[in-house]
Scaffold this motif. Structure first.
Motif, PDB file in Angstrom:
ATOM      1  N   THR A   1       0.867  -1.184   0.000  1.00 33.59           N
ATOM      2  CA  THR A   1       0.000   0.000   0.000  1.00 33.59           C
ATOM      3  C   THR A   1       0.901   1.229   0.000  1.00 33.59           C
ATOM      4  OG1 THR A   1      -0.093   0.297   2.406  1.00 33.59           O
ATOM      5  CG2 THR A   1      -1.715  -1.219   1.426  1.00 33.59           C
ATOM      6  N   PRO A   2       0.384   2.373  -0.435  1.00 35.56           N
ATOM      7  CA  PRO A   2       1.203   3.592  -0.381  1.00 35.56           C
ATOM      8  C   PRO A   2       1.696   3.901   1.032  1.00 35.56           C
ATOM      9  CG  PRO A   2      -0.726   3.966  -1.754  1.00 35.56           C
ATOM     10  CD  PRO A   2      -0.911   2.620  -1.098  1.00 35.56           C
ATOM     11  N   GLU A   3       0.860   3.643   2.019  1.00 36.94           N
ATOM     12  CA  GLU A   3       1.209   3.960   3.404  1.00 36.94           C
ATOM     13  C   GLU A   3       2.344   3.084   3.930  1.00 36.94           C
ATOM     14  OE1 GLU A   3      -2.920   5.058   2.406  1.00 36.94           O
ATOM     15  OE2 GLU A   3      -1.874   3.141   2.323  1.00 36.94           O
ATOM     16  N   ASP A   4       2.526   1.907   3.362  1.00 39.15           N
ATOM     17  CA  ASP A   4       3.617   1.027   3.794  1.00 39.15           C
ATOM     18  C   ASP A   4       4.981   1.684   3.609  1.00 39.15           C
ATOM     19  OD1 ASP A   4       1.955  -1.096   4.487  1.00 39.15           O
ATOM     20  OD2 ASP A   4       2.259  -2.168   2.593  1.00 39.15           O
ATOM     21  N   LEU A   5       5.113   2.566   2.632  1.00 36.24           N
ATOM     22  CA  LEU A   5       6.418   3.163   2.335  1.00 36.24           C
ATOM     23  C   LEU A   5       6.986   3.935   3.519  1.00 36.24           C
ATOM     24  CD1 LEU A   5       5.682   4.181  -1.328  1.00 36.24           C
ATOM     25  CD2 LEU A   5       7.438   2.569  -0.577  1.00 36.24           C
ATOM     26  N   THR A   6       6.137   4.669   4.230  1.00 39.29           N
ATOM     27  CA  THR A   6       6.607   5.439   5.387  1.00 39.29           C
ATOM     28  C   THR A   6       7.145   4.503   6.470  1.00 39.29           C
ATOM     29  OG1 THR A   6       5.111   7.270   4.954  1.00 39.29           O
ATOM     30  CG2 THR A   6       5.904   7.042   7.215  1.00 39.29           C
TER      31      THR A   6
ATOM     32  N   ALA B   1      -5.135   8.458  -7.128  1.00 39.57           N
ATOM     33  CA  ALA B   1      -5.587   8.762  -8.485  1.00 39.57           C
ATOM     34  C   ALA B   1      -5.026   7.676  -9.390  1.00 39.57           C
ATOM     35  CB  ALA B   1      -5.120  10.139  -8.927  1.00 39.57           C
ATOM     36  N   GLY B   2      -5.751   6.581  -9.524  1.00 39.06           N
ATOM     37  CA  GLY B   2      -5.275   5.466 -10.338  1.00 39.06           C
ATOM     38  C   GLY B   2      -4.031   4.854  -9.734  1.00 39.06           C
ATOM     39  N   ASP B   3      -2.935   4.854 -10.503  1.00 35.64           N
ATOM     40  CA  ASP B   3      -1.678   4.268 -10.041  1.00 35.64           C
ATOM     41  C   ASP B   3      -0.776   5.265  -9.337  1.00 35.64           C
ATOM     42  OD1 ASP B   3      -2.323   1.724 -10.919  1.00 35.64           O
ATOM     43  OD2 ASP B   3      -1.413   2.026 -12.888  1.00 35.64           O
ATOM     44  N   LEU B   4      -1.279   6.481  -9.095  1.00 37.29           N
ATOM     45  CA  LEU B   4      -0.520   7.485  -8.353  1.00 37.29           C
ATOM     46  C   LEU B   4      -1.194   7.748  -7.020  1.00 37.29           C
ATOM     47  CD1 LEU B   4       0.282  10.148 -11.091  1.00 37.29           C
ATOM     48  CD2 LEU B   4       1.846   8.462 -10.119  1.00 37.29           C
ATOM     49  N   ALA B   5      -0.391   8.102  -6.043  1.00 40.13           N
ATOM     50  CA  ALA B   5      -0.938   8.457  -4.737  1.00 40.13           C
ATOM     51  C   ALA B   5      -0.087   9.562  -4.135  1.00 40.13           C
ATOM     52  CB  ALA B   5      -0.962   7.243  -3.809  1.00 40.13           C
ATOM     53  N   LEU B   6      -0.730  10.407  -3.361  1.00 43.20           N
ATOM     54  CA  LEU B   6      -0.052  11.449  -2.601  1.00 43.20           C
ATOM     55  C   LEU B   6      -0.111  11.033  -1.140  1.00 43.20           C
ATOM     56  CD1 LEU B   6       1.245  14.299  -2.608  1.00 43.20           C
ATOM     57  CD2 LEU B   6      -1.058  15.187  -2.169  1.00 43.20           C
ATOM     58  N   THR B   7       1.059  10.823  -0.541  1.00 45.65           N
ATOM     59  CA  THR B   7       1.129  10.453   0.860  1.00 45.65           C
ATOM     60  C   THR B   7       1.817  11.567   1.632  1.00 45.65           C
ATOM     61  OG1 THR B   7       3.237   9.272   0.615  1.00 45.65           O
ATOM     62  CG2 THR B   7       1.212   7.984   0.331  1.00 45.65           C
TER      63      THR B   7
ATOM     64  N   VAL C   1       3.782   8.746  -4.908  1.00 51.62           N
ATOM     65  CA  VAL C   1       4.186   7.350  -5.060  1.00 51.62           C
ATOM     66  C   VAL C   1       3.412   6.738  -6.216  1.00 51.62           C
ATOM     67  CG1 VAL C   1       4.775   7.215  -2.606  1.00 51.62           C
ATOM     68  CG2 VAL C   1       2.532   6.439  -3.361  1.00 51.62           C
ATOM     69  N   ARG C   2       3.999   5.672  -6.798  1.00 52.51           N
ATOM     70  CA  ARG C   2       3.358   5.065  -7.966  1.00 52.51           C
ATOM     71  C   ARG C   2       3.290   3.550  -7.793  1.00 52.51           C
ATOM     72  NH1 ARG C   2       5.129   7.246 -13.581  1.00 52.51           N
ATOM     73  NH2 ARG C   2       7.168   7.077 -12.623  1.00 52.51           N
ATOM     74  N   ARG C   3       2.124   3.007  -8.182  1.00 48.61           N
ATOM     75  CA  ARG C   3       1.952   1.556  -8.183  1.00 48.61           C
ATOM     76  C   ARG C   3       2.771   0.979  -9.334  1.00 48.61           C
ATOM     77  NH1 ARG C   3      -3.220  -0.195  -6.555  1.00 48.61           N
ATOM     78  NH2 ARG C   3      -3.995   1.519  -7.813  1.00 48.61           N
ATOM     79  N   GLN C   4       3.525  -0.058  -9.036  1.00 46.83           N
ATOM     80  CA  GLN C   4       4.359  -0.717 -10.030  1.00 46.83           C
ATOM     81  C   GLN C   4       3.562  -1.824 -10.718  1.00 46.83           C
ATOM     82  OE1 GLN C   4       7.695   0.717 -10.270  1.00 46.83           O
ATOM     83  NE2 GLN C   4       6.421   2.111  -9.060  1.00 46.83           N
ATOM     84  N   SER C   5       4.096  -2.365 -11.790  1.00 44.86           N
ATOM     85  CA  SER C   5       3.393  -3.399 -12.558  1.00 44.86           C
ATOM     86  C   SER C   5       3.108  -4.651 -11.731  1.00 44.86           C
ATOM     87  CB  SER C   5       4.182  -3.763 -13.817  1.00 44.86           C
ATOM     88  OG  SER C   5       5.453  -4.269 -13.468  1.00 44.86           O
ATOM     89  N   ASP C   6       3.902  -4.885 -10.672  1.00 43.31           N
ATOM     90  CA  ASP C   6       3.678  -6.055  -9.807  1.00 43.31           C
ATOM     91  C   ASP C   6       2.730  -5.758  -8.646  1.00 43.31           C
ATOM     92  OD1 ASP C   6       5.254  -4.510  -8.126  1.00 43.31           O
ATOM     93  OD2 ASP C   6       6.823  -6.027  -7.879  1.00 43.31           O
ATOM     94  N   GLY C   7       2.171  -4.530  -8.612  1.00 41.04           N
ATOM     95  CA  GLY C   7       1.220  -4.155  -7.563  1.00 41.04           C
ATOM     96  C   GLY C   7       1.846  -3.498  -6.350  1.00 41.04           C
ATOM     97  N   THR C   8       3.167  -3.489  -6.252  1.00 40.28           N
ATOM     98  CA  THR C   8       3.828  -2.827  -5.130  1.00 40.28           C
ATOM     99  C   THR C   8       3.899  -1.321  -5.411  1.00 40.28           C
ATOM    100  OG1 THR C   8       6.043  -3.132  -6.060  1.00 40.28           O
ATOM    101  CG2 THR C   8       5.188  -4.887  -4.612  1.00 40.28           C
ATOM    102  N   TRP C   9       4.317  -0.561  -4.416  1.00 44.75           N
ATOM    103  CA  TRP C   9       4.392   0.896  -4.521  1.00 44.75           C
ATOM    104  C   TRP C   9       5.817   1.360  -4.278  1.00 44.75           C
ATOM    105  CZ3 TRP C   9       0.189   4.057  -5.659  1.00 44.75           C
ATOM    106  CH2 TRP C   9      -1.049   3.425  -5.708  1.00 44.75           C
ATOM    107  N   LEU C  10       6.242   2.395  -5.009  1.00 44.15           N
ATOM    108  CA  LEU C  10       7.545   3.029  -4.822  1.00 44.15           C
ATOM    109  C   LEU C  10       7.378   4.537  -4.854  1.00 44.15           C
ATOM    110  CD1 LEU C  10       9.847   0.887  -7.161  1.00 44.15           C
ATOM    111  CD2 LEU C  10       9.712   0.787  -4.661  1.00 44.15           C
TER     112      LEU C  10
END
Length: 118
Positions: free
Chosen positions: A10-15, A79-85, A100-109
């Motif tokens: 999830t986008p929140e996992d990055l933090t 917003a689709g494959d983009l997120a603002l965290t 952050v952006r969702r990658q083709s494998d579903g993970t976020w970077l």
């Protein structure tokens, strides 16, 4: 031998992952949370571009072995494959904001990271 590191589902996992890796002294792992051509607005007043350059900044950041507190994420905007965290800083350096952006494998970077605004 390649070491397995948890990925952001999830986008929140990055933090959380960033703080865990920073506190473990894992600069390479911190950099893996960024896209290869990501932009990090750090050190303050400058931009660091690319995962290799971000890894170098992370090495310098954790060299003194500071402790990074976990800061709870504010609501994510998707917003689709983009997120603002974002998080409110615990050290009075201003809000922390990431695109952050969702990658083709579903993970976020992280694509764009502004860790402080002061």
């Amino acid at each position: 031998m390649s070491e397995h590191r948890e990925t952001a589902s999830t986008p929140e996992d990055l933090t959380r992952l960033f703080v865990e890796r920073a506190n473990a002294g894992d600069a390479a792992g911190m950099a893996l949370l960024y896209e290869p051509d990501a932009v990090l607005a750090f050190p303050p007043g400058s931009e660091t571009v690319g995962r290799a350059a971000i890894a170098s900044v992370c090495e310098k950041l954790i060299a003194a072995r500071p402790t990074f507190p976990f800061e709870a994420p504010l609501p994510t905007v998707l917003a689709g494959d983009l997120a603002l965290t974002s998080t409110a800083s615990s050290d009075n350096t201003g809000g922390r904001v990431q695109v952050v952006r969702r990658q083709s494998d579903g993970t976020w970077l992280r694509l764009i990271d502004r860790p402080e605004s002061k």
